[in-house]
Design an enzyme around this catalytic site. Structure first.
Site, PDB file in Angstrom:
ATOM      1  N   ALA A 185       0.825  -1.221   0.000  1.00 38.75           N
ATOM      2  CA  ALA A 185       0.000   0.000   0.000  1.00 38.75           C
ATOM      3  C   ALA A 185       0.854   1.263   0.000  1.00 38.75           C
ATOM      4  CB  ALA A 185      -0.947   0.016   1.191  1.00 38.75           C
ATOM      5  N   ASP A 186       2.051   1.180   0.545  1.00 41.16           N
ATOM      6  CA  ASP A 186       2.941   2.344   0.525  1.00 41.16           C
ATOM      7  C   ASP A 186       3.386   2.660  -0.897  1.00 41.16           C
ATOM      8  OD1 ASP A 186       3.223   3.251   3.217  1.00 41.16           O
ATOM      9  OD2 ASP A 186       4.317   1.425   3.669  1.00 41.16           O
ATOM     10  N   HIS A 187       3.718   1.632  -1.654  1.00 37.43           N
ATOM     11  CA  HIS A 187       4.099   1.862  -3.049  1.00 37.43           C
ATOM     12  C   HIS A 187       2.912   2.403  -3.849  1.00 37.43           C
ATOM     13  CE1 HIS A 187       8.115   0.210  -2.848  1.00 37.43           C
ATOM     14  NE2 HIS A 187       7.662  -0.853  -2.218  1.00 37.43           N
TER      15      HIS A 187
ATOM     16  N   GLY B 285       2.428   5.980  -2.932  1.00 32.29           N
ATOM     17  CA  GLY B 285       3.545   6.749  -3.472  1.00 32.29           C
ATOM     18  C   GLY B 285       3.387   6.991  -4.970  1.00 32.29           C
TER      19      GLY B 285
END
Lengths: 396, 389
Positions: free
Chosen positions: B160-162, B165
């Site tokens: 989810a961070d990617h 981002g």
């Protein structure tokens, strides 16, 4: 936001999300389907579970805000029409195997001769060169080779593919990023360019800790079920469902919380304040927490935990996501009208909220060939009889 | 040739992964990203660690103690000469520093500001905190990524961070495009949860529209058989195989040497193979176990079938396709030595990324930022010493 730009979307389900992202930002996206319609129309789920190329919710989602025409670019007459469209276009998104368009004399160079400002994004399994250039892929194979699967699943299970075409999403987000860079470059140079997007690389570039730990510590990350690689999080059973809990953060607050309910067991002992001890004794910590979570409901722990800034979460089912209070308050789900069905349906909405020039789903996905008349007739100036000849010959 | 984002300056308050990943890929294409570093050490922001180095290359670093009013003044001076501000705090933080959008646009009217919080800056849960695993759990992907009838396993990475981002990087470029057209900046509120939910849309629509609640599928598909990962020769070696069409099934059988079982009617069509998938998978695995995962992949791919080794970190580091495409780059770091990391997974024919330097050590670029960009005098710098360390 991208109102000035026209996109020709030749992508199959590996790339249609990229064109959707541009369409929902205002670009004029024309989806070009083979006569009879894109095979992605046959992908479940369907409206009311009735398979029908005009009722695939999968197709609906990935093709919002686009217009649609049919065209056989393998036919000579089809290629001529395609080149006329290219003169009006800024961007092409395509997902054919690397040599396919070249063999039709529609290579990037050939297209750039027709329109030097054209930006072409080619999304392929492995990129346009290299030993795997002609290898076939799909979400499963891309997830395997790209490194997602090896670390997903449990110690005693096979490697597991993450749910839902996530490898395609990575490629499409990167492709969109590349297209916007190329547009910016075009403002300076006046020229377009070719963007080579490898799904394989986009997956391998979005592995969080996996390559980092290998290159700096020579650790080969393994599957650990739902225990986070750093022991930082794990899923626990509650009375009515599952919760994701942080295991190591704000340790003393966590122990006080358990202790206030008389459930901290030996975790009150000072030795646990040492992080290294906690890592060693992680199985014991998990046992104590398991006892505690199973006497609570998910929401009481999440609400109280979040008040204390613990990054805990409900392990939500699709129903719980649809019912999620926060998503409702933010108006995340939007209604999209389907006039031909005399109804409107709930779609997930904006992935980002722009203060200016709002994101929107301007129309539902096109029906098969819905805009043939509008685009071939009104825009390219083809007559009724020319159009019916093209239909008869299977070009559109 | 100048980099495509040359002249774009980004003030970067972000930490950990989602935000740093977004600003990294912008920096790779030439944006001048100035990372505002805390003056105290944080685990995820420790410049001597690989994780930090990996997600913060190509950026400048200035150390500032933001609890001091003088530091806020310096930040405002920087924002005055910048194009973009990105932050991934929970919503109270920037407002407490009076660095929220309403304040920043007084300093720089056409500033583009991106907030990348767990839940977005409005709504009842706006103050919820979350890392990748938190967002994934709320989004449904943790529940759905499992085997049938088994509790949630979820992904093995902070995917989810990617996702957040990448959406943030796309949003910045879209907002820059809008600014070119109109001269206007804007505020962009990204909820990491919403970004992630977008990637589960067909399943969420099936639930919202049809009332069908999807369940974990493991590695199975209604559109292909054989489909899944099959154990190969060796320890924890697997190959993914996906056979969609009848043509591919025929090709698959010939790679196996057309054994008698391939000709049985129960495997003749996709629907019959799906009905007998347990038995089919067993027979396929009897074959794959005799070969290395690489042999299985190559022989099937040569026959036109999608197949791929389930690659570990080590396999990826040695992947011949990635090597041929120059996927990995190297950068020198003063403490970590020569470091290896992924470069850029897309290739633009006329616009190259530029890998200039490793992540900034604490305050590495204080001098450049204060003297060259802000043109502070020696006296002013001396007066500000306490807020810089």
């Amino acid at each position: 936001m991208l109102f000035n730009y026209r996109v020709l979307d030749l992508a199959n389900d590996k790339g249609m999300f990229c064109a959707k992202l541009l369409a929902d930002l205002g670009a004029d996206v024309i989806k070009i389907e083979r006569p009879g319609g894109d095979p992605a129309r046959n992908t479940a789920p369907f409206l009311n579970n009735v398979p029908d190329p005009e009722r695939s919710l999968y197709f609906w989602h990935y093709n919002t805000s686009k217009r649609g025409i049919t065209l056989n670019i393998e036919a000579k007459r089809g290629r001529e029409l395609f080149k006329r469209l290219i003169k009006t276009a800024d961007i092409i998104i395509e997902t054919y195997s690397p040599d396919y368009l070249d063999n039709l004399e529609l290579s990037y160079n050939a297209l750039a001769e027709v329109n030097p400002r054209l930006i072409v994004a080619s999304i392929t399994g492995f990129g346009r060169d290299g030993p795997y250039k002609n290898y076939k892929t799909c979400d499963l194979v891309a997830s395997a080779l790209g490194g997602q699967m090896y670390v997903c699943g449990d110690r005693d299970t096979p490697p597991l593919k993450p749910f839902g075409n996530q490898t395609y999403h990575m490629a499409c987000l990167y492709a969109t990023f590349g297209i916007l860079l190329a547009l910016r470059q075009r403002h300076n140079s006046g020229r377009g360019q070719h963007i080579d997007v490898s799904i394989h690389e986009c997956v391998a570039a979005t592995l969080d800790h996996v390559l980092v730990r290998y290159f700096y510590e020579w650790v080969v990350a393994k599957r650990r079920g739902n225990l986070h690689w750093s022991n930082g999080f794990r899923v626990f059973r509650c009375r009515d469902g599952y919760i994701l809990l942080p295991l190591l953060q704000q340790w003393e607050t966590l122990v006080e919380w358990l202790d206030s309910e008389g459930m901290a067991a030996d975790l009150k002992e000072p030795r646990w304040r040492d992080k290294a001890v906690r890592h060693q004794g992680i199985d014991h910590i998990i046992q104590v927490l398991e006892q505690w979570t199973q006497v609570h409901t998910v929401s009481e722990l999440v609400e109280l935990g979040q008040l204390m800034h613990f990054p805990c979460a409900e392990v939500a089912s699709p129903q719980q996501v649809v019912d999620n209070l926060q998503l409702k308050e933010r108006g995340f789900f939007v209604e999209v009208k389907h006039p031909e069905l005399k109804s409107q349906y709930q779609y997930p909405g904006a992935p980002y909220c722009f203060g200016q020039s709002p994101w929107q789903i301007s129309r539902r996905a096109p029906l098969i060939g819905e805009h043939n008349k509008e685009i071939y007739g009104e825009e390219l100036g083809l007559s009724e009889s020319e159009l019916s000849a093209l239909v008869r010959d299977g070009v559109i | 040739m100048a980099a495509v984002l040359d002249g774009i300056r980004i003030i970067d308050f972000t930490r950990v992964l989602a935000g740093p990943f977004a600003t990294r890929i912008l920096a790779d294409y030439g944006a001048e990203v100035i990372k505002i570093q805390p003056t105290f050490e944080e685990e995820t922001e420790n410049w001597a660690k690989g994780y930090y180095n990996n997600w913060n290359r190509n950026k400048l670093g200035i150390s500032l103690n933001l609890s001091q009013p003088g530091a806020i003044d310096i930040v405002k001076k920087l924002i005055k000469i910048s194009d973009v501000v990105m932050e991934n705090f929970s919503p109270r933080v920037m407002a407490n520093w009076k660095l929220d959008y309403s304040n920043l646009k007084k300093v720089r009217p056409d500033i583009i500001m991106v907030s990348l919080s767990a839940m977005g800056h409005t709504g009842a849960w706006r103050n919820y905190v979350g890392f990748g695993p938190t967002i994934q759990a709320f989004s449904g992907i943790t529940h759905l990524t499992s085997f049938p009838g088994k509790p949630a396993l979820g992904m093995g990475t902070s995917f989810a961070d990617h996702v957040a981002g990448l959406f943030a990087a796309v949003a910045v470029l879209a907002a820059l495009e809008y600014r070119l057209q109109t001269g206007k900046g804007q505020y962009i509120d990204i909820s990491q949860l919403e970004a992630m939910c977008t990637l589960l849309a067909p399943t969420l629509m099936d639930c919202a529209i049809n009332g069908e609640v999807a369940r974990p599928l493991g590695n199975s598909s209604a559109r292909a058989a054989p489909y899944g990962v099959y154990r190969c020769h060796g320890d924890d070696r697997w190959c993914a195989i996906a056979v969609f069409s009848d043509e591919e099934w025929q090709a698959f059988c010939s790679v196996l040497g057309n054994p008698a079982w391939c000709k049985q009617s129960k495997f003749a069509t996709l629907s019959s193979r799906l009905e007998n998938t347990g038995e089919l998978n067993q027979l396929v695995e009897d074959w794959t176990r005799q070969h290395s995962a690489e042999e299985v992949m190559v022989s099937l791919q040569q026959a036109g079938i999608a197949a791929g080794v389930v690659q570990s970190a080590r396999d990826i580091a040695q992947d011949i396709q990635l090597e041929a495409r120059n996927f990995f780059i190297q950068l020198d770091h003063p403490e970590l030595g020569r470091t290896t990391m992924d470069g850029m997974p897309i290739k633009l024919s006329r616009t190259s990324p530029n890998f200039r330097c490793c992540a900034p050590t604490l305050g590495r670029d204080n001098n450049y930022v204060l003297r060259n960009l802000l043109r502070l005098s020696e006296e002013e710098i001396a007066a500000n010493k306490s807020i810089l360390s």
